[in-house]
Design an enzyme around this catalytic site. Sequence first.
Site, mmCIF file in Angstrom:
data_model
loop_
_atom_site.group_PDB
_atom_site.id
_atom_site.type_symbol
_atom_site.label_atom_id
_atom_site.label_comp_id
_atom_site.label_asym_id
_atom_site.label_seq_id
_atom_site.Cartn_x
_atom_site.Cartn_y
_atom_site.Cartn_z
ATOM 1 N N ARG A 74 -12.813 -4.113 -8.295
ATOM 2 C CA ARG A 74 -12.387 -4.834 -7.089
ATOM 3 C C ARG A 74 -13.600 -5.189 -6.237
ATOM 4 O O ARG A 74 -14.431 -4.332 -5.936
ATOM 5 C CB ARG A 74 -11.411 -3.964 -6.293
ATOM 6 C CG ARG A 74 -10.660 -4.703 -5.217
ATOM 7 C CD ARG A 74 -9.665 -3.784 -4.529
ATOM 8 N NE ARG A 74 -10.340 -2.818 -3.670
ATOM 9 C CZ ARG A 74 -9.808 -2.286 -2.575
ATOM 10 N NH1 ARG A 74 -8.581 -2.612 -2.212
ATOM 11 N NH2 ARG A 74 -10.479 -1.419 -1.853
ATOM 12 N N TYR A 114 -11.113 -0.800 10.313
ATOM 13 C CA TYR A 114 -12.328 -0.293 9.678
ATOM 14 C C TYR A 114 -12.725 -1.094 8.449
ATOM 15 O O TYR A 114 -13.767 -0.848 7.863
ATOM 16 C CB TYR A 114 -12.176 1.185 9.300
ATOM 17 C CG TYR A 114 -10.933 1.532 8.514
ATOM 18 C CD1 TYR A 114 -10.871 1.353 7.146
ATOM 19 C CD2 TYR A 114 -9.818 2.066 9.157
ATOM 20 C CE1 TYR A 114 -9.736 1.673 6.430
ATOM 21 C CE2 TYR A 114 -8.682 2.396 8.457
ATOM 22 C CZ TYR A 114 -8.639 2.197 7.094
ATOM 23 O OH TYR A 114 -7.501 2.519 6.386
ATOM 24 N N LYS A 115 -11.918 -2.076 8.068
ATOM 25 C CA LYS A 115 -12.238 -2.884 6.896
ATOM 26 C C LYS A 115 -12.984 -4.141 7.335
ATOM 27 O O LYS A 115 -14.118 -4.075 7.783
ATOM 28 C CB LYS A 115 -10.958 -3.173 6.118
ATOM 29 C CG LYS A 115 -10.331 -1.888 5.568
ATOM 30 C CD LYS A 115 -9.093 -2.114 4.747
ATOM 31 C CE LYS A 115 -8.518 -0.782 4.284
ATOM 32 N NZ LYS A 115 -7.313 -0.937 3.447
ATOM 33 N N ASP A 123 1.845 -5.956 7.356
ATOM 34 C CA ASP A 123 0.633 -5.144 7.388
ATOM 35 C C ASP A 123 -0.549 -6.067 7.100
ATOM 36 O O ASP A 123 -0.605 -6.704 6.043
ATOM 37 C CB ASP A 123 0.735 -4.030 6.347
ATOM 38 C CG ASP A 123 -0.452 -3.073 6.375
ATOM 39 O OD1 ASP A 123 -1.536 -3.459 6.861
ATOM 40 O OD2 ASP A 123 -0.308 -1.937 5.892
ATOM 41 N N PHE A 147 0.855 -1.184 0.000
ATOM 42 C CA PHE A 147 0.000 0.000 0.000
ATOM 43 C C PHE A 147 0.896 1.240 0.000
ATOM 44 O O PHE A 147 1.853 1.312 0.773
ATOM 45 C CB PHE A 147 -0.913 0.000 1.217
ATOM 46 C CG PHE A 147 -2.014 1.012 1.118
ATOM 47 C CD1 PHE A 147 -3.033 0.843 0.193
ATOM 48 C CD2 PHE A 147 -2.031 2.132 1.924
ATOM 49 C CE1 PHE A 147 -4.057 1.778 0.081
ATOM 50 C CE2 PHE A 147 -3.046 3.068 1.815
ATOM 51 C CZ PHE A 147 -4.064 2.891 0.887
#
Length: 395
Positions: free
Chosen positions: A354, A207-208, A182, A113
């Site tokens: 996605r 939060y995912k 990560d 990321f």
Amino acid sequence: MTDFAATRRAFHLPDGITYLDGNSLGPMPRHAADRVAAMMRDEWAGMLITGWNRAGWYDQPRRVGDRIARLIGAGEGQVVMGDTLSIKVFQALSAALALRPGRRVILSDSGNFPSDLYVAQGLARMTGAELRVVAPEDVAAAITPDLAVLMLTEVDYRTGRRHDMAGLTAAAQGAGALTVWDLAHSAGAVDVDLLGAGADFAVGCTYKYLNGGPGAPAFIWVNPRHADAAQPVLQGWMGHAAPFAFDPAYAPAPGIERMRVGTPPVIALAALEAALDVWEGVDMAALRARSVALTQAFIAGVRSACPEVVLASPGDPALRGSQVSLRHPQAYAVMQALIDRGVIGDFRAPDLLRFGFAPLFNGPDDVDRAVATLAAILREGSWDQPRFHQRAAVT
């Protein structure tokens, strides 16, 4: 046996929406609003500052961290919450570098990321280290004797490709380096086993797939063998051995507590606690099996009904997280058409559609609707409208 019908009912999912974007922001657990309201009414309003002790706010980062530990293959007292993911990446990476004096190379890959790479670039500039970035498939070959830290995101945010955590950790440690993983697209989606893999440091957001809400706090894990030796560069008062002594000189707290920085976000942690209630009784092996079943069914359906798109994710589920990416030259426009028809996924430049499959609330009906809707849009050419060609910021 995990009851996925029950976990689905635990979320507020708007009528008519097939939500396949839980890999960017999980939906709201139904009782999160009540939990936050109760915290504000009974704790903040009723207890004022005494809530730090009476309501357990001060211990909340460890208490919540212990609940996440089970989901990532960690042990009690090894995970602590607080701050943002970028801050936790900085803490883990700086601590790992300090544990390898004389080595200055940080290795990462181009699928990481970008924010993680930004943190590494800044830390490398500050410390005189070197950041090497290679293609994901070249990581193993790039592990050399001068390596200090291998920093990777386990599941690629664009394609869902999954690194071999155990294998790459062993290779890095065999070269004398440490690892920082990560778990932003892993935690709550795949069967992470940090202790089993022998990893050194790990970080992640909530939060995912963990459904903690927008801006929910991040977590950090340190392997117990490093917990009392790790020295993060970013030192805050909550990570002090005696924070309320207000000593001007920093002294690190024992173990994972030293990875605390600032005042914990109590309201956000209350929402996250409510989200973690949904995970009680969820078997992670069953979760992974459901993830594989959903993504495999989606890939099979797309291959049959949507020949215009190209699979961008690994076909082998062992090499893939819980998301599927497809390539199409007008991916942005196609995704906007999907959203317009109630199937919410997302777009990644330049050409990726996605879809994130969250086993707690996604099921076979979501797969069928997504495939059918995508096929209809492509068949009708209904994505090819001027309003869908205007590029916009998407999350």
